[in-house]
Design a protein around this motif. Structure first.
Motif, PDB file in Angstrom:
ATOM      1  N   LEU A 187      12.044 -51.130  27.622  1.00 44.91           N
ATOM      2  CA  LEU A 187      11.825 -49.771  28.107  1.00 44.91           C
ATOM      3  C   LEU A 187      13.153 -49.100  28.355  1.00 44.91           C
ATOM      4  O   LEU A 187      13.999 -49.614  29.078  1.00 44.91           O
ATOM      5  N   GLY A 188      13.326 -47.950  27.750  1.00 48.24           N
ATOM      6  CA  GLY A 188      14.632 -47.342  27.842  1.00 48.24           C
ATOM      7  C   GLY A 188      14.613 -45.929  28.368  1.00 48.24           C
ATOM      8  O   GLY A 188      15.346 -45.575  29.262  1.00 48.24           O
ATOM      9  N   GLY A 189      13.732 -45.117  27.862  1.00 43.67           N
ATOM     10  CA  GLY A 189      13.790 -43.713  28.224  1.00 43.67           C
ATOM     11  C   GLY A 189      14.276 -42.931  27.035  1.00 43.67           C
ATOM     12  O   GLY A 189      14.551 -43.487  25.977  1.00 43.67           O
ATOM     13  N   ARG A 190      14.365 -41.643  27.226  1.00 40.70           N
ATOM     14  CA  ARG A 190      14.653 -40.732  26.143  1.00 40.70           C
ATOM     15  C   ARG A 190      16.020 -41.008  25.518  1.00 40.70           C
ATOM     16  O   ARG A 190      17.002 -41.211  26.203  1.00 40.70           O
ATOM     17  N   VAL A 191      16.010 -40.966  24.182  1.00 35.96           N
ATOM     18  CA  VAL A 191      17.253 -41.183  23.447  1.00 35.96           C
ATOM     19  C   VAL A 191      17.878 -39.821  23.165  1.00 35.96           C
ATOM     20  O   VAL A 191      17.211 -38.934  22.646  1.00 35.96           O
ATOM     21  N   PRO A 192      19.177 -39.649  23.508  1.00 38.83           N
ATOM     22  CA  PRO A 192      19.810 -38.347  23.276  1.00 38.83           C
ATOM     23  C   PRO A 192      19.716 -37.963  21.794  1.00 38.83           C
ATOM     24  O   PRO A 192      19.914 -38.805  20.926  1.00 38.83           O
ATOM     25  N   GLY A 193      19.400 -36.715  21.536  1.00 37.42           N
ATOM     26  CA  GLY A 193      19.304 -36.251  20.163  1.00 37.42           C
ATOM     27  C   GLY A 193      17.934 -36.468  19.542  1.00 37.42           C
ATOM     28  O   GLY A 193      17.627 -35.896  18.510  1.00 37.42           O
ATOM     29  N   GLN A 194      17.109 -37.328  20.133  1.00 33.44           N
ATOM     30  CA  GLN A 194      15.750 -37.565  19.625  1.00 33.44           C
ATOM     31  C   GLN A 194      14.803 -36.546  20.253  1.00 33.44           C
ATOM     32  O   GLN A 194      15.019 -36.109  21.376  1.00 33.44           O
ATOM     33  N   PRO A 195      13.721 -36.191  19.521  1.00 30.76           N
ATOM     34  CA  PRO A 195      12.737 -35.327  20.165  1.00 30.76           C
ATOM     35  C   PRO A 195      12.151 -36.020  21.394  1.00 30.76           C
ATOM     36  O   PRO A 195      12.128 -37.245  21.466  1.00 30.76           O
ATOM     37  N   VAL A 196      11.682 -35.213  22.317  1.00 31.94           N
ATOM     38  CA  VAL A 196      11.040 -35.754  23.505  1.00 31.94           C
ATOM     39  C   VAL A 196       9.914 -36.684  23.121  1.00 31.94           C
ATOM     40  O   VAL A 196       9.209 -36.460  22.153  1.00 31.94           O
ATOM     41  N   MET A 197       9.733 -37.712  23.881  1.00 35.71           N
ATOM     42  CA  MET A 197       8.649 -38.678  23.720  1.00 35.71           C
ATOM     43  C   MET A 197       8.760 -39.512  22.452  1.00 35.71           C
ATOM     44  O   MET A 197       7.937 -40.402  22.230  1.00 35.71           O
ATOM     45  N   ALA A 198       9.744 -39.252  21.601  1.00 35.02           N
ATOM     46  CA  ALA A 198       9.849 -40.030  20.360  1.00 35.02           C
ATOM     47  C   ALA A 198      10.024 -41.513  20.668  1.00 35.02           C
ATOM     48  O   ALA A 198       9.537 -42.365  19.935  1.00 35.02           O
ATOM     49  N   HIS A 199      10.690 -41.807  21.781  1.00 32.76           N
ATOM     50  CA  HIS A 199      10.908 -43.224  22.119  1.00 32.76           C
ATOM     51  C   HIS A 199       9.636 -43.885  22.625  1.00 32.76           C
ATOM     52  O   HIS A 199       9.584 -45.092  22.804  1.00 32.76           O
ATOM     53  N   LEU A 200       8.602 -43.091  22.881  1.00 31.02           N
ATOM     54  CA  LEU A 200       7.332 -43.683  23.331  1.00 31.02           C
ATOM     55  C   LEU A 200       6.373 -43.949  22.170  1.00 31.02           C
ATOM     56  O   LEU A 200       5.312 -44.520  22.366  1.00 31.02           O
ATOM     57  N   LEU A 201       6.738 -43.530  20.964  1.00 31.24           N
ATOM     58  CA  LEU A 201       5.864 -43.771  19.815  1.00 31.24           C
ATOM     59  C   LEU A 201       5.727 -45.269  19.537  1.00 31.24           C
ATOM     60  O   LEU A 201       6.680 -46.021  19.702  1.00 31.24           O
ATOM     61  N   ALA A 202       4.549 -45.663  19.079  1.00 33.40           N
ATOM     62  CA  ALA A 202       4.349 -47.058  18.683  1.00 33.40           C
ATOM     63  C   ALA A 202       5.284 -47.378  17.517  1.00 33.40           C
ATOM     64  O   ALA A 202       5.536 -46.519  16.671  1.00 33.40           O
ATOM     65  N   PRO A 203       5.797 -48.595  17.471  1.00 33.50           N
ATOM     66  CA  PRO A 203       6.798 -48.943  16.459  1.00 33.50           C
ATOM     67  C   PRO A 203       6.367 -48.640  15.016  1.00 33.50           C
ATOM     68  O   PRO A 203       7.190 -48.168  14.234  1.00 33.50           O
ATOM     69  N   TRP A 204       5.114 -48.882  14.659  1.00 33.32           N
ATOM     70  CA  TRP A 204       4.717 -48.676  13.250  1.00 33.32           C
ATOM     71  C   TRP A 204       4.885 -47.225  12.833  1.00 33.32           C
ATOM     72  O   TRP A 204       5.121 -46.924  11.675  1.00 33.32           O
TER      73      TRP A 204
END
Lengths: 430, 430
Positions: B18-35
């Motif tokens: 669990l990390g949190g938002r990645v700079p430069g990525q759209p919001v919530m993109a880090h919460l998407l399922a890996p596939w």
């Protein structure tokens, strides 16, 4: 202990080595994916078929009052559109409809642009898409003990770990219990919530609870799936603003036309951050390519032309009369030891029965001897949640006129009183 | 090497802590399922938007000839049905429609009862449901190198191991290559096949191949997913009977009204063993609850009243004229070193270009300089299949009149000849 963990993964998840047909099993049953093998259709779906009898008055259905829907206007729009062959072709979602939906969202206090909208086949598909996009296999999802069964169905293929939270009959989801779980180290990826006129509880979240939930989402990095089929059907003024009004980045808001224009449209939507719409659209397309172009165009035009305020007021005032009749009759007729929610809108009242009363067994008797149907609480709980209280039922006030509702509630209460009497006198009740 | 293995699982499947938002990525993109994280929308979907320009003649679409569809009759049925509020309510699939579908199946030579039918939102949902029901995560699925993209989209969330099989432009899926894989120890759970007027190849399986495939399914214990959108659209007599006529236990047959009555109906079906219908229905319901009751009732009535033979003959004769025009023009205009399929029906012709011709780059030029569009072969291959030949394109003959088709094919051929000339003379081609 008010919070429980359930894990869907069982031994059945370990697929046996290739074997071939098992004697006595239906053909191809051995080829089913493990998650599906042990599953049956939900209790709710099985009940729906059982209570559809002419001699039964049903308080069971989750059905809107379709006789109030603008069918003539919808038919007129369809007729106009069918003059053009392109109306029945494949085609991308209607921009007009997205504009209309963004307007509806803004009406609820949610800042919203058309490019934040994904149109789906009803709210159910929006839930399925959100869950598929956000929940990896075995990850943790938090939801209430008694909750809309469709979200459980959408979750099932992902075999999530379920964090089961309690609710209050006054104001819904116990946000403090969620916070205790988070403090104890639980890390749900997704929290599912029905903020207004909850199905099945009928309750709505206070503004304070909404604010707290959004703060927790940020602090503990989870997404909120806000399921809002009844948000436009408040009978007493307006509901609080949706969670999406508080945070447009972490809240996925789900709406539908099923409860305000007609279930048979099969048109719902989700509002989510614009950069994610394409990703979620790919999941939607994998499921059914697209919604009906004809229907999307028709709903867009219908919303543009309809006196929507007047239409909503018709629905709200009708449901208000029906709800009031049900609540009055419950107040008058229920025996001691019962409690019930007092919904500000929507379609449902939740009734807690005395502790030793089993809702499913009460239903058997009510069907057989009183000709009245409702849904026992077990239908809304996880099948693996063996501690879920059985002494509650959901009553729907949406489809019957006040007089019929009073009669049905009186029958339900009479059945319950009879059952209680037998329990205390050692009579027929098991 | 004619068979290749691709595995969708990549490093991206291992979700980071669990990390949190990645700079430069759209919001919530880090919460998407890996596939879903690494996925983009399919090349085909992206193309659809690009070629929808007024100045482009499109041979790209997979669109039926909607101007031939009975829109007036459909509108009439809708109007009749809308008089009854129950037509727009939630409700189980129409028994009448299942009867009509069973009749259609029997017409194709498949023994079929209504209780073997599950109604779905188009054929796409039938594929999605079948895949979810049968393919556990990471299991092996066999399909052709170039194939309908929707089945890849439906498979993606399950991260299957893909067994990629070659096809012949004469008679489709290379069943012998499949058998060699099976002998070598491969054990697919599911084999996907489009037996008639294949998308994108246009070819149909011989009777001998059908028989062999079913024998293999029994011997090696796999299920066959038979996708049959074009089976009623044979231009030269009738297609062979479907695989479901040979084995009702292991073949899941998928049909749709999108190509014969209208895409905007969003009504398709699958035929499967009756004891499994309820299991598959639960997967369908998790996706979108149910299809539109209004539409299901209307299609049932439409099929009962329509002169269906006459309607089909109109579609078939129209497609026959269009196909013949395209094939004649290809024969006349294509440069040496090309080959193309000669479909007995459906909507598509597959053209193999000389070995060093890249279909995607050819499309760029055809769009820019000749105002004609088609789909390059890469759109139909797995994105991880780096060995898939790039020197082929799909042309559709379904929506244009013969004269327009001839002009469009001539432009396509001129573009190709020009490209070839530059290649050999060291001219402008890259």
């Amino acid at each position: 202990m008010d919070v429980e963990i359930h894990h869907h993964t069982t031994n059945a998840d370990l697929r046996p080595p290739l074997g071939g047909r098992v004697p006595g099993q239906p053909v191809m049953a051995h080829l089913l994916a493990p998650w599906l093998r042990g599953r049956e259709r939900s209790l709710l779906r099985r009940l729906v078929n059982r209570v559809a009898r002419r001699d039964v008055t049903s308080l069971a259905g989750g059905l809107p009052a379709v006789d109030l829907f603008p069918r003539d206007a919808y038919g007129e729009k369809l007729r106009e559109l069918l003059a053009d062959p392109r109306s029945v072709q494949y085609g991308p979602p209607s921009g007009d409809l997205k504009e209309q939906i963004a307007l509806l969202m803004r009406r609820r206090g949610v800042p919203c642009r058309p490019e934040e909208i994904l149109i789906t086949a009803g709210a159910q598909q929006a839930l399925q898409v959100a869950v598929a996009a956000l929940v990896a296999r075995g990850e943790c999802v938090a939801l209430e003990r008694f909750v809309y069964t469709g979200v459980r169905e959408a979750l099932a293929p992902h075999s999530p770990r379920l964090l089961t939270l309690p609710s209050s009959l006054d104001d819904g989801l116990d946000v403090e219990a969620l916070e205790r779980c988070l403090l104890a180290g639980e890390r749900p990826r997704l929290v599912y919530v029905i903020p207004d006129a909850h199905n099945p509880l009928g309750v709505s979240l206070t503004w304070e609870k909404r604010e707290r939930l959004v703060v927790l989402a940020r602090d503990y990095d989870f997404a909120i799936l806000e399921d809002d089929p009844y948000g436009l059907l408040c009978c007493d003024g307006e509901f609080e603003r949706p969670l999406a009004a508080l945070d447009s980045e972490r809240v996925i808001h789900v709406g539908t036309f099923s409860k305000i224009l007609a279930p048979a449209l099969r048109v719902g939507w989700m509002r989510l951050p614009a950069p994610l719409v394409d990703r979620f659209a790919a999941v939607k397309e994998a499921g059914d390519l697209e919604c009906s172009r004809l229907t999307m165009l028709a709903v867009g035009r219908l919303l543009a032309d309809l006196d929507f305020d007047r239409h909503l007021e018709l629905l709200r005032s009708t449901y208000r009369r029906r709800r009031d009749a049900m609540l009055e009759e419950l107040e008058d007729q229920l025996p001691d030891g019962c409690a019930f929610s007092e919904p500000a809108g929507g379609m449902f009242v939740w009734v807690e029965l005395p502790p030793d009363t089993d809702g499913e067994r009460l239903l058997e008797r009510a069907l057989a001897e009183h000709g009245v149907a409702f849904v026992p609480s077990a239908a809304f709980a996880d099948v693996h949640d063996l501690d879920a209280p059985a002494n509650a039922v959901r009553l729907s006030f949406s489809t019957l006129e006040p007089e019929s509702l009073r009669v049905a509630v009186a029958k339900f209460a009479a059945c319950l009183r009879e059952w209680r009497r037998e329990q205390t006198t050692g009579g027929r009740g098991r």
